[in-house]
Enzyme design. Structure first.
Site, PDB file in Angstrom:
ATOM      1  N   THR A  18      -4.099   3.063 -11.782  1.00  0.00           N
ATOM      2  CA  THR A  18      -3.552   1.841 -11.186  1.00  0.00           C
ATOM      3  C   THR A  18      -4.215   1.501  -9.862  1.00  0.00           C
ATOM      4  OG1 THR A  18      -1.489   2.874 -11.893  1.00  0.00           O
ATOM      5  CG2 THR A  18      -1.299   0.721 -10.911  1.00  0.00           C
ATOM      6  N   ARG A  22      -7.573   8.843  -8.145  1.00  0.00           N
ATOM      7  CA  ARG A  22      -6.689   9.585  -7.244  1.00  0.00           C
ATOM      8  C   ARG A  22      -6.485  10.977  -7.810  1.00  0.00           C
ATOM      9  NH1 ARG A  22      -1.389   6.437  -5.207  1.00  0.00           N
ATOM     10  NH2 ARG A  22      -2.955   4.868  -4.757  1.00  0.00           N
ATOM     11  N   SER A 114      -3.218   6.319  -0.788  1.00  0.00           N
ATOM     12  CA  SER A 114      -2.059   5.503  -0.444  1.00  0.00           C
ATOM     13  C   SER A 114      -0.921   6.302   0.173  1.00  0.00           C
ATOM     14  CB  SER A 114      -1.598   4.743  -1.686  1.00  0.00           C
ATOM     15  OG  SER A 114      -0.665   3.769  -1.330  1.00  0.00           O
ATOM     16  N   HIS A 115       0.241   6.291  -0.469  1.00  0.00           N
ATOM     17  CA  HIS A 115       1.431   6.922   0.099  1.00  0.00           C
ATOM     18  C   HIS A 115       1.543   8.397  -0.282  1.00  0.00           C
ATOM     19  CE1 HIS A 115       1.992   5.406  -3.869  1.00  0.00           C
ATOM     20  NE2 HIS A 115       2.922   6.320  -4.058  1.00  0.00           N
ATOM     21  N   LYS A 127     -11.158   4.028  -3.891  1.00  0.00           N
ATOM     22  CA  LYS A 127     -10.960   2.758  -4.574  1.00  0.00           C
ATOM     23  C   LYS A 127     -12.194   1.898  -4.355  1.00  0.00           C
ATOM     24  CE  LYS A 127      -7.097   1.743  -2.006  1.00  0.00           C
ATOM     25  NZ  LYS A 127      -5.865   1.000  -1.664  1.00  0.00           N
ATOM     26  N   ASP A 279       2.690   2.225   4.595  1.00  0.00           N
ATOM     27  CA  ASP A 279       2.297   3.486   3.963  1.00  0.00           C
ATOM     28  C   ASP A 279       0.941   3.983   4.475  1.00  0.00           C
ATOM     29  OD1 ASP A 279       0.704   1.583   2.712  1.00  0.00           O
ATOM     30  OD2 ASP A 279       0.683   2.656   0.808  1.00  0.00           O
ATOM     31  N   ASP A 281      -2.203   3.753   3.594  1.00  0.00           N
ATOM     32  CA  ASP A 281      -3.340   2.839   3.729  1.00  0.00           C
ATOM     33  C   ASP A 281      -2.932   1.437   4.152  1.00  0.00           C
ATOM     34  OD1 ASP A 281      -2.097   2.492   1.234  1.00  0.00           O
ATOM     35  OD2 ASP A 281      -3.908   1.631   0.366  1.00  0.00           O
ATOM     36  N   ASP A 283      -0.902  -0.923   2.886  1.00  0.00           N
ATOM     37  CA  ASP A 283      -0.662  -2.073   2.013  1.00  0.00           C
ATOM     38  C   ASP A 283       0.801  -2.237   1.611  1.00  0.00           C
ATOM     39  OD1 ASP A 283      -0.711   0.112   0.333  1.00  0.00           O
ATOM     40  OD2 ASP A 283      -2.212  -0.704  -1.051  1.00  0.00           O
ATOM     41  N   ARG A 284       1.619  -1.200   1.830  1.00  0.00           N
ATOM     42  CA  ARG A 284       3.031  -1.327   1.472  1.00  0.00           C
ATOM     43  C   ARG A 284       3.881  -1.650   2.688  1.00  0.00           C
ATOM     44  NH1 ARG A 284       4.667   2.968  -3.165  1.00  0.00           N
ATOM     45  NH2 ARG A 284       2.847   2.633  -4.479  1.00  0.00           N
ATOM     46  N   GLU A 365       5.331  -6.705  -5.752  1.00  0.00           N
ATOM     47  CA  GLU A 365       5.758  -5.661  -6.678  1.00  0.00           C
ATOM     48  C   GLU A 365       6.998  -4.990  -6.116  1.00  0.00           C
ATOM     49  OE1 GLU A 365       2.395  -3.536  -8.906  1.00  0.00           O
ATOM     50  OE2 GLU A 365       1.822  -3.393  -6.806  1.00  0.00           O
ATOM     51  N   GLU A 366       7.759  -4.368  -7.012  1.00  0.00           N
ATOM     52  CA  GLU A 366       8.983  -3.682  -6.592  1.00  0.00           C
ATOM     53  C   GLU A 366       8.681  -2.466  -5.727  1.00  0.00           C
ATOM     54  OE1 GLU A 366       9.167  -0.440  -7.903  1.00  0.00           O
ATOM     55  OE2 GLU A 366       7.354  -0.926  -9.035  1.00  0.00           O
ATOM     56  N   LYS A 378      -2.140  -6.161  -1.483  1.00  0.00           N
ATOM     57  CA  LYS A 378      -0.849  -6.265  -0.825  1.00  0.00           C
ATOM     58  C   LYS A 378      -1.043  -5.896   0.635  1.00  0.00           C
ATOM     59  CE  LYS A 378       0.697  -1.804  -2.755  1.00  0.00           C
ATOM     60  NZ  LYS A 378      -0.162  -1.537  -3.925  1.00  0.00           N
ATOM     61  N   ARG A 498       8.960   6.230 -14.863  1.00  0.00           N
ATOM     62  CA  ARG A 498       9.715   5.324 -13.995  1.00  0.00           C
ATOM     63  C   ARG A 498      10.655   4.497 -14.863  1.00  0.00           C
ATOM     64  NH1 ARG A 498       6.898   6.315  -9.523  1.00  0.00           N
ATOM     65  NH2 ARG A 498       4.642   5.925  -9.369  1.00  0.00           N
TER      66      ARG A 498
HETATM   67  C1  VG1 Z   1       2.390   2.608  -8.104  1.00  0.00           C
HETATM   68  C2  VG1 Z   1       3.325   1.413  -8.059  1.00  0.00           C
HETATM   69  C3  VG1 Z   1       2.538   0.142  -8.288  1.00  0.00           C
HETATM   70  C4  VG1 Z   1       1.405   0.058  -7.253  1.00  0.00           C
HETATM   71  C5  VG1 Z   1       0.555   1.316  -7.299  1.00  0.00           C
HETATM   72  C6  VG1 Z   1      -0.493   1.334  -6.196  1.00  0.00           C
HETATM   73  O1  VG1 Z   1       1.780   2.668  -9.374  1.00  0.00           O
HETATM   74  O2  VG1 Z   1       4.348   1.523  -9.007  1.00  0.00           O
HETATM   75  O3  VG1 Z   1       3.397  -0.965  -8.190  1.00  0.00           O
HETATM   76  O4  VG1 Z   1       0.595  -1.055  -7.520  1.00  0.00           O
HETATM   77  O5  VG1 Z   1       1.378   2.458  -7.121  1.00  0.00           O
HETATM   78  O6  VG1 Z   1       0.103   1.206  -4.942  1.00  0.00           O
HETATM   79  P1  VG1 Z   1       2.315   3.609 -10.567  1.00  0.00           P
HETATM   80  O7  VG1 Z   1       1.340   3.400 -11.686  1.00  0.00           O
HETATM   81  O8  VG1 Z   1       2.351   5.007 -10.024  1.00  0.00           O
HETATM   82  O9  VG1 Z   1       3.688   3.118 -10.878  1.00  0.00           O
HETATM   83  V1  VG1 Z   1      -0.643   1.898  -3.558  1.00  0.00           V
HETATM   84  O10 VG1 Z   1       0.237   1.543  -2.213  1.00  0.00           O
HETATM   85  O11 VG1 Z   1      -0.930   3.368  -4.073  1.00  0.00           O
HETATM   86  O12 VG1 Z   1      -2.144   1.126  -3.492  1.00  0.00           O
HETATM   87 CO    CO Z   2      -0.845   1.948  -0.428  1.00  0.00          CO
END
Ligand code: VG1
Ligand code: CO
Length: 545
Positions: A18, A22, A114-115, A127, A279, A281, A283-284, A365-366, A378, A498
Site C-alpha cells: 500500500t 516496507r 510511516s507510523h 517509497k 505520524d 513521515d 502525512d497523517r 482515508e479513515e 495526504k 482490519r
Molecule cells: C494503511 C492504512 C491506509 C494507508 C496506508 C499508508 O494501509 O489503512 O489507509 O493509506 O496505511 O499510510 P493498510 O494496507 O495497512 O491498511 V502511511 O501513513 O503508512 O503512508
Molecule cells: Co505516514
C-alpha cells in the site's frame, strides 16, 4: 566520475505494498544489497532519468542517513542531473510531494515506514513518488517488482559521502546535489492556502491555543517553524519536536493510544483549544478538541462542509473522494452540495488520477489521512492548519463544530478493529471464507439488519479505466450500516485483519453514545461472519480506533 558496476543476486520479496516497500529494518541490514537491488530496479524502470531531477529525503528514522548516502551514489551513477535533498536527510512525505511538483522533478524517493516504530528491531521503508508528486501507481510498482526478480547488477558512483548537515551545492560528474531547507517551500505553500494573518492575531491574543505532538518524528521542524515561529503559537505549543532515530522509543502513530502526552493534555485541566498529532513521515493527522476526539472520517466531512471558510478553498470543491473503508460521512456533504463523491481502494495512489484530472479537491482515508489538490499525498500539518483556520474563523470549539455537523448531516458511528500479526495463512483463510459466502448474503437478515449488497470491492478508475479487483469485502446493510473486512498491505509481520464498522444515526438525541456501544451489534455480527476471535483464540482486537 568513476562508476562501479556491482554484481548482485535478486530477492523475491520486494513487491511494494500500500505504501512502498516496507520491511523489518533487519531485512535491509542483514541481506547484502537489499536496498541497492530495490533502488536499481526503480532506476532501471525509468528510462527517461538522464539529466532529470530527483527529490530525496526521509522521516529521520534509524538507517535513514546511511541509506541516503547509498541512494545518492546510485543516483549519480545512474545519470540524474540534480538531486534535491532535505537537510539532515529529512523531508516529510507531503513536503517531498510538493518539491517534486514545484521543481518539476521526475520523481522522488522517500525513506520511511510511516507510523511503524523504528530502530534495529523496528521497520524501514522506501517509497517512490512519480512526477505528479504522488505515490507510484501499480503500473509502476509492478514493473519495479518484475525488475527486482531479474536484477544482476547495480551502479555506484565512487565518491565520498555528502555532508547532509550543511545547506549548499555540490557537483559530482554531471550531477548537481543541492542540500535544501526541508521546510521553507512547504511553509510557503501553507501560507498561500490558509489565512495566516488572522490565525496569527488570534493565536497571539491567546483566545485560541494549540498543542501539536510531533512524536519525535519528521514534523517537528515543520511545526516549530510554521506554528511557533510564523504563526506565533506560544513556545512549547509543539511537543516532542526533535526528530529522533528511534522516535524517542515511541510509536509515531497519531491515535489515542500512542499520542499519550497530547491526550493527557487535551483531557486534562487547561486543555488548549485544538490538539493535533502527526505520524513518522508527516502525512497523517489526529485532531482533538477539549475532551473530544474527531474521527478521521468525520474530519474529512467537516473540512468538506466548511472548506469555503478557508482562503485556499474559497471557491468551493470540485468533488471529494474517500477510500472504500472510510465512513460515508463525506458522501452526505457531497450530496448536499451537489458535487461528486468517489470511492477508491485503500492507499493514496488512487486519489492521484482524480486530483490530476481536476475531478476532486479534497480526499481522505479513515486511517488519519486527509489531503487536497495542493500536493499528491495526504498531509498531516495541512489538516491541522485547516482545523486551526476553521476554529479561528468560526470562533467555535472543535466539539461544537463537529456536533453542529452531526445535527446537520446525521452522525456516522464508526470504528476500526485490527487483529495484528495473525498467522498469514489464517488471514487468507478468513478472507477466503468471507469471499465464498458472498453470493449468499444479499437479502439475508442479520439481527435487525438486512444485507443490501455484498461484494469484494473492485475499482474502475474513472480517469484511465484501469481495474483494481480484490480491495476488501464490503457488506452493506439496511437500516444504513456497513461492515468491511480487508487485510493490511503495510504490516511487516504475518497478516493484519482490519474490520471496519459503520452505522448511520440521523436522530440528534442519539448522537452522544459511546461509539463501541453504538456499534456493539455490528461488532458481534462481524465476529459471527468472520470468526477471527474464535479462530485466533484472541479475546478481542489488538487495536481499536
Ligand atoms: C494503511 C492504512 C491506509 C494507508 C496506508 C499508508 O494501509 O489503512 O489507509 O493509506 O496505511 O499510510 P493498510 O494496507 O495497512 O491498511 V502511511 O501513513 O503508512 O503512508
Ligand atoms: Co505516514
Amino acid at each position: 566520475m568513476d562508476i562501479e558496476i556491482c554484481t548482485t543476486t535478486p530477492y523475491t520479496d520486494q513487491k511494494p505494498g500500500t505504501s512502498g516497500l516496507r520491511k523489518k529494518t533487519k531485512v535491509f541490514l542483514d541481506n547484502p544489497n537489499y536496498l541497492e537491488n530495490f533502488i536499481q530496479s526503480i532506476f532501471d524502470c525509468l528510462p527517461e532519468k538522464q539529466g532529470k531531477t530527483l527529490v530525496l529525503g526521509g522521516d529521520g528514522r534509524f538507517y535513514n542517513r546511511q541509506a541516503l548516502q547509498t541512494i545518492i551514489k546510485m543516483a549519480v551513477a545512474n545519470g540524474f542531473g540534480t538531486l534535491l535533498i532535505g537537510q539532515n536527510g529529512l523531508l516529510s512525505t507531503p513536503a517531498a510531494s510538493h518539491l517534486i511538483r514545484k521543481y518539476k522533478a521526475l520523481g522522488g524517493i522517500i525513506l520511511s515506514a510511516s507510523h511503524n516504530p523504528a530502530g534495529p528491531e523496528g521497520d524501514f521503508g522506501v517509497k517512490y513518488n512519480i512526477q505528479n508528486g504522488g505515490p507510484a501507481p501499480e503500473s509502476y510498482t509492478n514493473t519495479f517488482y518484475q525488475r527486482s526478480l531479474t536484477i544482476t547488477e547495480y551502479k555506484l558512483a565512487k565518491m565520498p559521502d555528502v555532508d547532509l548537515k550543511r545547506l549548499g551545492e555540490h557537483r559530482f560528474g554531471h550531477t548537481t546535489i543541492r542540500i535544501i531547507d526541508p521546510v521553507s517551500d512547504y511553509a510557503q505553500l501553507m501560507a498561500h492556502l490558509f489565512d495566516f494573518d488572522r490565525i496569527r492575531s488570534v493565536l497571539r491574543s491567546g483566545a485560541v491555543r494549540i498543542c501539536f505532538d510531533a512524536m519525535h518524528a519528521v514534523t517537528g521542524p515543520y511545526a516549530i517553524r510554521i506554528l511557533e515561529e510564523e504563526l506565533g503559537a506560544g513556545p512549547g505549543s509543539v511537543i516532542n519536536a526533535a526528530p529522533q532515530e528511534d522516535f524517542g522509543g515511541g510509536h509515531p502513530d497519531p491515535n489515542l493510544t500512542y499520542a499519550k502526552a497530547l491526550v493527557e493534555k487535551m483531557y486534562g485541566p487547561h486543555a488548549p483549544t485544538l490538539g493535533a498529532a502527526s505520524d513518522g513521515d508527516g502525512d497523517r493527522n489526529m485532531i482533538l478538541g477539549q475532551r473530544f476526539f474527531v474521527t478521521p472520517s468525520d474530519s474529512l466531512a467537516v473540512l468538506a462542509a466548511n472548506a469555503h471558510r478557508v482562503p485556499g478553498y474559497r471557491d468551493g470543491l470540485r468533488g471529494v473522494a474517500r477510500s472504500m473503508p472510510t465512513s460515508r460521512a463525506v458522501d452526505r456533504v457531497a450530496e448536499a452540495f451537489g458535487i461528486p463523491c468517489y470511492e477508491t481502494p485503500t492507499g493514496w495512489k488512487f486519489f492521484g488520477n482524480l486530483l490530476d484530472a481536476g475531478k476532486i479537491t479534497l480526499c481522505g482515508e479513515e486511517s488519519f489521512g486527509t489531503g487536497s489538490d495542493h500536493v499528491r499525498e495526504k498531509d498531516g500539518l495541512w489538516a491541522v492548519l485547516f482545523w486551526l483556520n476553521l476554529v479561528v474563523a468560526t470562533r467555535q470549539s472543535v466539539a461544537t463544530i463537529v456536533r453542529d455537523h452531526w445535527r446537520r448531516f446525521g452522525r456516522h458511528y464508526y470504528s476500526r478493529h485490527d487483529y495484528e500479526a495473525l498467522d498469514a495463512a489464517l488471514g487468507r483463510e478468513i478472507m477466503e471464507h468471507l469471499r465464498g459466502q458472498l453470493p449468499t448474503f444479499p437479502g439475508q437478515s442479520l439481527g435487525r439488519y438486512t444485507v443490501s449488497l455484498a461484494d469484494d470491492f473492485c475499482y474502475t478508475d474513472p480517469v484511465d479505466g484501469s481495474i483494481t479487483p480484490g480491495q476488501g469485502i464490503r457488506i452493506l446493510l439496511e437500516p444504513e450500516a456497513r461492515l468491511v473486512f480487508r487485510l493490511s498491505g503495510t504490516g511487516t509481520q504475518g497478516a493484519t485483519l482490519r474490520i471496519y464498522l459503520e452505522r448511520y444515526e440521523p436522530d440528534p438525541t442519539r448522537h452522544d453514545l459511546d461509539p463501541q456501544e453504538a456499534l456493539s451489534e455490528l461488532i458481534a455480527l462481524a465476529e459471527f461472519l468472520c470468526g477471527v476471535k474464535a479462530k485466533s483464540a484472541r479475546p478481542g482486537p489488538d487495536v481499536i480506533t
